[in-house]
Design a protein around this motif. Structure first.
Motif, PDB file in Angstrom:
ATOM      1  N   ARG A 284       0.838  -1.214   0.000  1.00 53.79           N
ATOM      2  CA  ARG A 284       0.000   0.000   0.000  1.00 53.79           C
ATOM      3  C   ARG A 284       0.868   1.257   0.000  1.00 53.79           C
ATOM      4  O   ARG A 284       0.400   2.355   0.289  1.00 53.79           O
ATOM      5  CB  ARG A 284      -0.922   0.006   1.224  1.00 53.79           C
ATOM      6  CG  ARG A 284      -1.932  -1.138   1.249  1.00 53.79           C
ATOM      7  CD  ARG A 284      -2.792  -1.125   2.503  1.00 53.79           C
ATOM      8  NE  ARG A 284      -1.995  -1.012   3.740  1.00 53.79           N
ATOM      9  CZ  ARG A 284      -1.307  -2.016   4.296  1.00 53.79           C
ATOM     10  NH1 ARG A 284      -1.308  -3.203   3.722  1.00 53.79           N
ATOM     11  NH2 ARG A 284      -0.598  -1.832   5.390  1.00 53.79           N
ATOM     12  N   SER A 285       2.145   1.089  -0.283  1.00 54.15           N
ATOM     13  CA  SER A 285       3.080   2.226  -0.216  1.00 54.15           C
ATOM     14  C   SER A 285       2.773   3.239  -1.326  1.00 54.15           C
ATOM     15  O   SER A 285       2.156   2.904  -2.346  1.00 54.15           O
ATOM     16  CB  SER A 285       4.515   1.731  -0.369  1.00 54.15           C
ATOM     17  OG  SER A 285       4.673   1.171  -1.664  1.00 54.15           O
ATOM     18  N   PRO A 286       3.225   4.484  -1.138  1.00 52.90           N
ATOM     19  CA  PRO A 286       3.017   5.476  -2.201  1.00 52.90           C
ATOM     20  C   PRO A 286       3.592   5.022  -3.543  1.00 52.90           C
ATOM     21  O   PRO A 286       2.971   5.240  -4.588  1.00 52.90           O
ATOM     22  CB  PRO A 286       3.769   6.709  -1.662  1.00 52.90           C
ATOM     23  CG  PRO A 286       3.744   6.541  -0.169  1.00 52.90           C
ATOM     24  CD  PRO A 286       3.819   5.065   0.082  1.00 52.90           C
ATOM     25  N   LEU A 287       4.747   4.339  -3.519  1.00 49.88           N
ATOM     26  CA  LEU A 287       5.339   3.903  -4.789  1.00 49.88           C
ATOM     27  C   LEU A 287       4.437   2.889  -5.491  1.00 49.88           C
ATOM     28  O   LEU A 287       4.159   3.016  -6.696  1.00 49.88           O
ATOM     29  CB  LEU A 287       6.732   3.296  -4.566  1.00 49.88           C
ATOM     30  CG  LEU A 287       7.419   2.818  -5.855  1.00 49.88           C
ATOM     31  CD1 LEU A 287       7.772   3.995  -6.758  1.00 49.88           C
ATOM     32  CD2 LEU A 287       8.663   1.994  -5.564  1.00 49.88           C
ATOM     33  N   VAL A 288       3.980   1.886  -4.749  1.00 53.17           N
ATOM     34  CA  VAL A 288       3.145   0.845  -5.368  1.00 53.17           C
ATOM     35  C   VAL A 288       1.839   1.453  -5.872  1.00 53.17           C
ATOM     36  O   VAL A 288       1.385   1.147  -6.976  1.00 53.17           O
ATOM     37  CB  VAL A 288       2.909  -0.322  -4.381  1.00 53.17           C
ATOM     38  CG1 VAL A 288       1.805  -1.247  -4.874  1.00 53.17           C
ATOM     39  CG2 VAL A 288       4.211  -1.099  -4.187  1.00 53.17           C
ATOM     40  N   ARG A 289       1.266   2.356  -5.084  1.00 52.94           N
ATOM     41  CA  ARG A 289       0.023   3.002  -5.549  1.00 52.94           C
ATOM     42  C   ARG A 289       0.264   3.799  -6.830  1.00 52.94           C
ATOM     43  O   ARG A 289      -0.551   3.797  -7.755  1.00 52.94           O
ATOM     44  CB  ARG A 289      -0.527   3.944  -4.485  1.00 52.94           C
ATOM     45  CG  ARG A 289      -1.198   3.204  -3.350  1.00 52.94           C
ATOM     46  CD  ARG A 289      -1.499   4.184  -2.235  1.00 52.94           C
ATOM     47  NE  ARG A 289      -1.880   3.504  -1.031  1.00 52.94           N
ATOM     48  CZ  ARG A 289      -3.120   3.405  -0.574  1.00 52.94           C
ATOM     49  NH1 ARG A 289      -4.101   3.950  -1.239  1.00 52.94           N
ATOM     50  NH2 ARG A 289      -3.375   2.772   0.534  1.00 52.94           N
ATOM     51  N   SER A 290       1.391   4.483  -6.898  1.00 52.66           N
ATOM     52  CA  SER A 290       1.643   5.270  -8.116  1.00 52.66           C
ATOM     53  C   SER A 290       1.970   4.365  -9.306  1.00 52.66           C
ATOM     54  O   SER A 290       1.636   4.694 -10.445  1.00 52.66           O
ATOM     55  CB  SER A 290       2.728   6.331  -7.890  1.00 52.66           C
ATOM     56  OG  SER A 290       3.948   5.768  -7.505  1.00 52.66           O
ATOM     57  N   LEU A 291       2.582   3.211  -9.040  1.00 52.50           N
ATOM     58  CA  LEU A 291       2.814   2.254 -10.129  1.00 52.50           C
ATOM     59  C   LEU A 291       1.477   1.737 -10.664  1.00 52.50           C
ATOM     60  O   LEU A 291       1.280   1.623 -11.885  1.00 52.50           O
ATOM     61  CB  LEU A 291       3.673   1.079  -9.632  1.00 52.50           C
ATOM     62  CG  LEU A 291       5.168   1.366  -9.449  1.00 52.50           C
ATOM     63  CD1 LEU A 291       5.835   0.251  -8.624  1.00 52.50           C
ATOM     64  CD2 LEU A 291       5.886   1.503 -10.796  1.00 52.50           C
ATOM     65  N   GLN A 292       0.555   1.442  -9.734  1.00 58.12           N
ATOM     66  CA  GLN A 292      -0.763   0.944 -10.175  1.00 58.12           C
ATOM     67  C   GLN A 292      -1.500   2.016 -10.986  1.00 58.12           C
ATOM     68  O   GLN A 292      -2.125   1.717 -12.008  1.00 58.12           O
ATOM     69  CB  GLN A 292      -1.590   0.522  -8.953  1.00 58.12           C
ATOM     70  CG  GLN A 292      -1.084  -0.793  -8.370  1.00 58.12           C
ATOM     71  CD  GLN A 292      -1.581  -1.059  -6.965  1.00 58.12           C
ATOM     72  OE1 GLN A 292      -1.914  -0.129  -6.233  1.00 58.12           O
ATOM     73  NE2 GLN A 292      -1.597  -2.324  -6.570  1.00 58.12           N
ATOM     74  N   ALA A 293      -1.385   3.269 -10.529  1.00 53.34           N
ATOM     75  CA  ALA A 293      -2.042   4.355 -11.273  1.00 53.34           C
ATOM     76  C   ALA A 293      -1.400   4.512 -12.651  1.00 53.34           C
ATOM     77  O   ALA A 293      -2.091   4.767 -13.648  1.00 53.34           O
ATOM     78  CB  ALA A 293      -1.939   5.661 -10.481  1.00 53.34           C
ATOM     79  N   ALA A 294      -0.081   4.343 -12.712  1.00 54.09           N
ATOM     80  CA  ALA A 294       0.618   4.476 -14.009  1.00 54.09           C
ATOM     81  C   ALA A 294       0.169   3.373 -14.964  1.00 54.09           C
ATOM     82  O   ALA A 294      -0.019   3.611 -16.167  1.00 54.09           O
ATOM     83  CB  ALA A 294       2.133   4.442 -13.802  1.00 54.09           C
ATOM     84  N   ILE A 295      -0.012   2.155 -14.436  1.00 51.32           N
ATOM     85  CA  ILE A 295      -0.470   1.047 -15.293  1.00 51.32           C
ATOM     86  C   ILE A 295      -1.850   1.377 -15.880  1.00 51.32           C
ATOM     87  O   ILE A 295      -2.089   1.209 -17.082  1.00 51.32           O
ATOM     88  CB  ILE A 295      -0.491  -0.280 -14.500  1.00 51.32           C
ATOM     89  CG1 ILE A 295       0.943  -0.731 -14.210  1.00 51.32           C
ATOM     90  CG2 ILE A 295      -1.254  -1.365 -15.259  1.00 51.32           C
ATOM     91  CD1 ILE A 295       1.062  -1.913 -13.260  1.00 51.32           C
ATOM     92  N   SER A 296      -2.742   1.889 -15.032  1.00 47.90           N
ATOM     93  CA  SER A 296      -4.087   2.257 -15.535  1.00 47.90           C
ATOM     94  C   SER A 296      -3.981   3.358 -16.587  1.00 47.90           C
ATOM     95  O   SER A 296      -4.672   3.323 -17.618  1.00 47.90           O
ATOM     96  CB  SER A 296      -4.973   2.773 -14.402  1.00 47.90           C
ATOM     97  OG  SER A 296      -5.112   1.795 -13.429  1.00 47.90           O
ATOM     98  N   ALA A 297      -3.115   4.337 -16.337  1.00 45.34           N
ATOM     99  CA  ALA A 297      -2.972   5.456 -17.285  1.00 45.34           C
ATOM    100  C   ALA A 297      -2.364   4.977 -18.609  1.00 45.34           C
ATOM    101  O   ALA A 297      -2.767   5.433 -19.688  1.00 45.34           O
ATOM    102  CB  ALA A 297      -2.104   6.556 -16.663  1.00 45.34           C
TER     103      ALA A 297
END
Ligand SMILES: Nc1ncnc2c1ncn2[C@@H]1O[C@H](COP(=O)(O)OP(=O)(O)O)[C@@H](O)[C@H]1O
Ligand SMILES: [Mg+2]
Length: 258
Positions: free
Chosen positions: A224-237
């Motif tokens: 749930r770290s900021p990095l993992v969340r931003s990676l997940q958002a990048a995948i969606s984008a």
């Protein structure tokens, strides 16, 4: 879905860390190609902590007389228990010049992987080094220029952003992926200066980044770290951007036929 290339203009904004993080979280089978001409396989030395020996990689692909597409499966190594595989880059930067003739056939072979249900992420490293994979960036469905949000990073990225859009060959879809928004400039400000669309922002999260960069032990709450969340958002984008590009392309082709 597609071939996604990642690169940097200067410094070390996190191309390898981000590429590996995307590969590990990617929702479908994915191949990560280490095309950084710097050499020394950042992933074997980093995430795998030097435990896994260099077996084969891009140099063997370049030297073989067989078709690149036929050799890809044999050159691919698994990444842990994930559905991601990876192809190691060169052992040394001196080998990179030998890859010049590989990039175009490799770009073709990577594109063909889509029919097997596999996506591709390419770590292209720093732009402009001897042996850099320019054809991969030009041919990719999406080319992501990673950039921190301070002035020296933006200044170096600006000249490459111009080349990406107007160079020969121009990249088909140059886009920027920022690392650490508001340090001090916002995504809107950086995108405006670079005149590139901003795909998203990677969190500045040094502790989580070191897990991917150096293979350090996984801290509590990593998922749930900021990095993992931003990676997940990048995948969606990435998914949304490539899908929109393809829809636009098919509309153009359709209206051209009419
Ligand atoms: N999102 C991030 N937040 C904080 N530190 C990061 C992030 N991504 C990478 N780093 C750190 O930056 C350094 C360089 O990362 P690396 O992925 O090797 O960059 P590059 O491939 O662009 O040279 C490493 O110390 C890594 O842990
Ligand atoms: Mg790197």
């Amino acid at each position: 879905m597609a071939v996604i290339a990642l690169c940097s203009a200067s410094g070390s904004p996190g191309v390898t860390t981000t590429s590996l993080g995307l590969a590990l979280l990617w929702p479908r089978p994915v191949l990560l190609v280490e095309a950084d001409p710097t050499g020394g396989s950042g992933i074997l030395a980093g995430y795998f902590r030097g435990i896994r020996a260099y077996d084969q990689g891009l140099v063997e692909l370049a030297l073989s007389s067989s078709e690149v597409a036929d050799l890809l499966p044999r050159t691919t190594q698994p990444i842990g228990s994930s559905t991601a595989g990876f192809i190691a880059g060169t052992r040394a930067h001196t080998q990179a010049a030998a890859l010049a003739g590989l990039w175009l056939p490799l770009a073709d072979a990577l594109r063909e992987l889509e029919s097997t249900g596999q996506d591709v992420l390419v770590d292209c490293g720093r732009l402009g080094l001897t042996g850099w994979p320019e054809p991969i960036l030009a041919e990719a469905d999406l080319a992501l220029l990673l950039c921190r949000t301070h002035l020296p990073a933006i200044s170096a990225a600006r000249s490459w952003a111009d080349t990406a859009q107007r160079g020969t060959p121009a990249w088909s879809h140059p886009t920027t992926l920022l690392v650490g928004e508001g340090q001090p400039y916002s995504a809107k400000e950086v995108g405006g200066v670079l005149r590139l669309p901003v795909l998203g922002v990677m969190a500045d999260d040094p502790e989580s980044a070191e897990v991917l960069h150096r293979g350090t032990s996984i801290p509590a709450g990593f998922d749930r770290s900021p990095l993992v969340r931003s990676l997940q958002a990048a995948i969606s984008a990435i998914h949304a951007t490539v899908s929109a590009q393809r829809a636009e392309l098919s509309t153009e082709v359709y209206s051209g036929v009419q």
